[in-house]
Design a protein around this motif. Structure first.
Motif, short mmCIF file in Angstrom:
data_model
loop_
_atom_site.label_atom_id
_atom_site.label_comp_id
_atom_site.label_asym_id
_atom_site.label_seq_id
_atom_site.Cartn_x
_atom_site.Cartn_y
_atom_site.Cartn_z
N GLN A 126 0.82 -1.21 0.00
CA GLN A 126 0.00 0.00 0.00
C GLN A 126 0.85 1.27 0.00
O GLN A 126 0.43 2.30 -0.53
N ALA A 127 2.04 1.19 0.59
CA ALA A 127 2.93 2.36 0.66
C ALA A 127 3.65 2.61 -0.66
O ALA A 127 4.16 3.71 -0.89
N ASP A 128 3.68 1.62 -1.54
CA ASP A 128 4.33 1.76 -2.85
C ASP A 128 3.50 2.69 -3.73
O ASP A 128 2.36 2.38 -4.06
N GLU A 129 4.06 3.81 -4.10
CA GLU A 129 3.30 4.82 -4.84
C GLU A 129 2.90 4.36 -6.23
O GLU A 129 2.09 5.00 -6.90
N HIS A 130 3.43 3.24 -6.67
CA HIS A 130 3.06 2.71 -7.98
C HIS A 130 1.98 1.63 -7.89
O HIS A 130 1.58 1.07 -8.92
N CYS A 131 1.48 1.34 -6.69
CA CYS A 131 0.53 0.24 -6.51
C CYS A 131 -0.64 0.67 -5.62
O CYS A 131 -0.55 0.55 -4.39
N PRO A 132 -1.74 1.09 -6.19
CA PRO A 132 -1.91 1.48 -7.59
C PRO A 132 -1.46 2.92 -7.80
O PRO A 132 -1.55 3.73 -6.87
N LEU A 146 -10.66 -1.64 1.36
CA LEU A 146 -11.38 -2.91 1.45
C LEU A 146 -10.42 -4.08 1.68
O LEU A 146 -10.77 -5.05 2.35
N VAL A 147 -9.22 -3.98 1.13
CA VAL A 147 -8.21 -5.01 1.37
C VAL A 147 -7.87 -5.06 2.86
O VAL A 147 -7.79 -6.13 3.47
N THR A 148 -7.71 -3.88 3.47
CA THR A 148 -7.44 -3.82 4.91
C THR A 148 -8.63 -4.37 5.70
O THR A 148 -8.46 -5.13 6.66
N LEU A 149 -9.84 -4.00 5.29
CA LEU A 149 -11.05 -4.49 5.96
C LEU A 149 -11.10 -6.02 5.92
O LEU A 149 -11.44 -6.67 6.92
N ALA A 150 -10.77 -6.61 4.78
CA ALA A 150 -10.81 -8.06 4.65
C ALA A 150 -9.81 -8.73 5.58
O ALA A 150 -10.09 -9.76 6.19
N HIS A 151 -8.63 -8.13 5.71
CA HIS A 151 -7.63 -8.71 6.62
C HIS A 151 -8.07 -8.57 8.08
O HIS A 151 -7.81 -9.47 8.88
N TYR A 152 -8.74 -7.47 8.41
CA TYR A 152 -9.29 -7.35 9.76
C TYR A 152 -10.33 -8.44 10.01
O TYR A 152 -10.36 -9.07 11.08
N GLY A 153 -11.17 -8.68 9.02
CA GLY A 153 -12.17 -9.74 9.15
C GLY A 153 -11.53 -11.09 9.39
O GLY A 153 -11.98 -11.88 10.23
N ALA A 154 -10.45 -11.38 8.66
CA ALA A 154 -9.77 -12.67 8.83
C ALA A 154 -9.19 -12.79 10.24
O ALA A 154 -9.25 -13.86 10.86
N ILE A 155 -8.63 -11.70 10.76
CA ILE A 155 -8.05 -11.72 12.11
C ILE A 155 -9.14 -11.93 13.15
O ILE A 155 -8.97 -12.70 14.11
N VAL A 203 -15.08 -10.04 5.47
CA VAL A 203 -14.32 -10.49 4.30
C VAL A 203 -15.22 -10.57 3.08
O VAL A 203 -14.86 -10.13 1.98
N ASN A 204 -16.41 -11.13 3.25
CA ASN A 204 -17.33 -11.27 2.12
C ASN A 204 -17.84 -9.93 1.61
O ASN A 204 -18.04 -9.76 0.41
N VAL A 205 -18.06 -8.98 2.52
CA VAL A 205 -18.47 -7.64 2.09
C VAL A 205 -17.38 -7.01 1.24
O VAL A 205 -17.64 -6.45 0.17
N ALA A 206 -16.13 -7.10 1.71
CA ALA A 206 -15.01 -6.55 0.93
C ALA A 206 -14.91 -7.23 -0.43
O ALA A 206 -14.75 -6.56 -1.47
N ALA A 207 -15.02 -8.55 -0.44
CA ALA A 207 -14.87 -9.30 -1.69
C ALA A 207 -15.95 -8.94 -2.70
O ALA A 207 -15.72 -8.94 -3.92
N ALA A 208 -17.14 -8.60 -2.21
CA ALA A 208 -18.27 -8.30 -3.10
C ALA A 208 -18.00 -7.07 -3.96
O ALA A 208 -18.56 -6.93 -5.06
N TYR A 209 -17.15 -6.17 -3.49
CA TYR A 209 -16.89 -4.93 -4.21
C TYR A 209 -15.64 -4.97 -5.09
O TYR A 209 -15.44 -4.08 -5.92
N LEU A 210 -14.77 -5.95 -4.89
CA LEU A 210 -13.47 -5.93 -5.55
C LEU A 210 -13.50 -6.67 -6.88
O LEU A 210 -14.07 -7.75 -6.99
N GLU A 266 -11.53 -8.66 -10.07
CA GLU A 266 -10.66 -9.83 -9.99
C GLU A 266 -9.21 -9.46 -9.71
O GLU A 266 -8.49 -10.18 -9.01
N THR A 267 -8.75 -8.31 -10.24
CA THR A 267 -7.36 -7.91 -10.05
C THR A 267 -7.06 -7.66 -8.58
O THR A 267 -6.10 -8.19 -8.01
N VAL A 268 -7.89 -6.83 -7.95
CA VAL A 268 -7.66 -6.49 -6.55
C VAL A 268 -8.09 -7.64 -5.64
O VAL A 268 -7.52 -7.84 -4.56
N ARG A 269 -9.06 -8.40 -6.07
CA ARG A 269 -9.55 -9.52 -5.27
C ARG A 269 -8.43 -10.51 -4.96
O ARG A 269 -8.45 -11.17 -3.91
#
Length: 287
Positions: free
Chosen positions: A169-175, A232-241, A259-266, A268-271
């Motif tokens: 996330q800190a990489d200015e090229h992603c995205p 949403l990626v962060t939210l999904a990891h919080y859900g997993a924890i 996790v499922n809420v986050a996945a519903a919006y992402l 395939e690339t970000v998923r």
């Protein structure tokens, strides 16, 4: 009914909170609301829905009395407000008849519950000296809750996963199209998640992870409303924890829900960046 598996805190919830409820009707309404919801977990339809409806009605009554008092926390009402905020948050976590609703409604529910957690923390902060002198003081402590031992083999993976997410996330090229301000909010929020996870492990205090919504930037909630992918990626990891580390009945299924809420919006690339959280919440090999 047990809200917390810690014996000492459970005793406070079973004995002292009802006493507070006798003084403050909004607390009693909250006790009846969470009790009805708990009963619904042990019933089949149509009785299950009857208890859910009763719980929602008591919950609504509690909020009607509770919310106007939040702007006037005093020595006389701080115990009641603090106890009620805990019960309201627990009820909201437990009320998970959400998976048949539209994704936009689901996200609003996530934000609503997270704000309730922040509200509990706010009351605790503003009235801490008073609460520490009263019978509710044990609830101030982020005490231990039973860890999901069947999934404990995943715990050692979390630190490395979060560090990798932060670096990405800190990489200015992603995205590349992510603004600097948005990137900073997401990185800080994931960093807070790593910090509170490490604290919960070091202190053998799994319940600490529940406090993450109270310590993240308020701007993070706006990113969730905007369905910003990295948030949403962060939210999904919080859900997993949460799925790994919590087992109280009122949290059951909440990690998987996030996790499922986050996945519903992402797309395939970000998923692909939430492959690990999806694997955690769908892992049945240890159950």
């Amino acid at each position: 009914m047990s809200l917390i598996e810690n014996e000492g805190l459970g005793s406070v919830l079973k004995t002292e909170v009802p006493k507070v409820g006798l003084r403050h009707p909004f607390v009693m309404h909250s006790i009846l609301a969470i009790s009805a919801l708990h009963l619904s977990r042990h019933c089949s339809e149509p009785r299950r829905q009857v208890y859910i409806d009763i719980g929602v009605r008591y919950h609504s009554n509690a909020l009607t009395l509770f919310i106007p008092l939040l702007s006037d926390v005093t020595l006389e009402n701080c115990d009641g407000l603090f106890a009620c905020s805990f019960l309201v948050s627990s009820f909201s976590f437990a009320l998970q008849c959400l998976d048949t609703q539209a994704p936009s409604i689901l996200m609003s529910k996530v934000i609503e519950v997270f704000k309730l957690v922040r509200g509990t923390a706010s009351i605790a902060a503003s009235a801490r000296p008073w609460i520490e002198q009263g019978d509710m003081r044990p609830i101030l402590k982020l005490t231990q809750c039973a860890q999901r031992t069947a999934l404990s083999r995943h715990v050692h993976e979390v630190h490395g996963r979060l560090e990798a997410i932060i670096n990405h996330q800190a990489d200015e090229h992603c995205p590349a199209q992510l603004s600097a301000s948005t990137r900073a909010v997401v990185v800080r929020s994931t960093g807070h998640l790593l910090e509170i996870f490490d604290f919960s492990i070091a202190s053998d205090n799994q319940a600490a992870i529940l406090a993450w919504p109270a310590i993240i930037d308020a701007e993070y909630f706006q990113l969730l409303r905007q369905i910003e992918p990295m948030s949403l990626v962060t939210l999904a990891h919080y859900g997993a924890i949460l799925h790994i580390m919590t087992s109280t009945w009122w949290m059951a299924g909440w990690g998987k829900f996030l996790v499922n809420v986050a996945a519903a919006y992402l797309n395939e690339t970000v998923r692909s960046e939430i492959t690990w959280p999806l694997g955690i919440v769908n892992d049945t090999s240890d159950t």
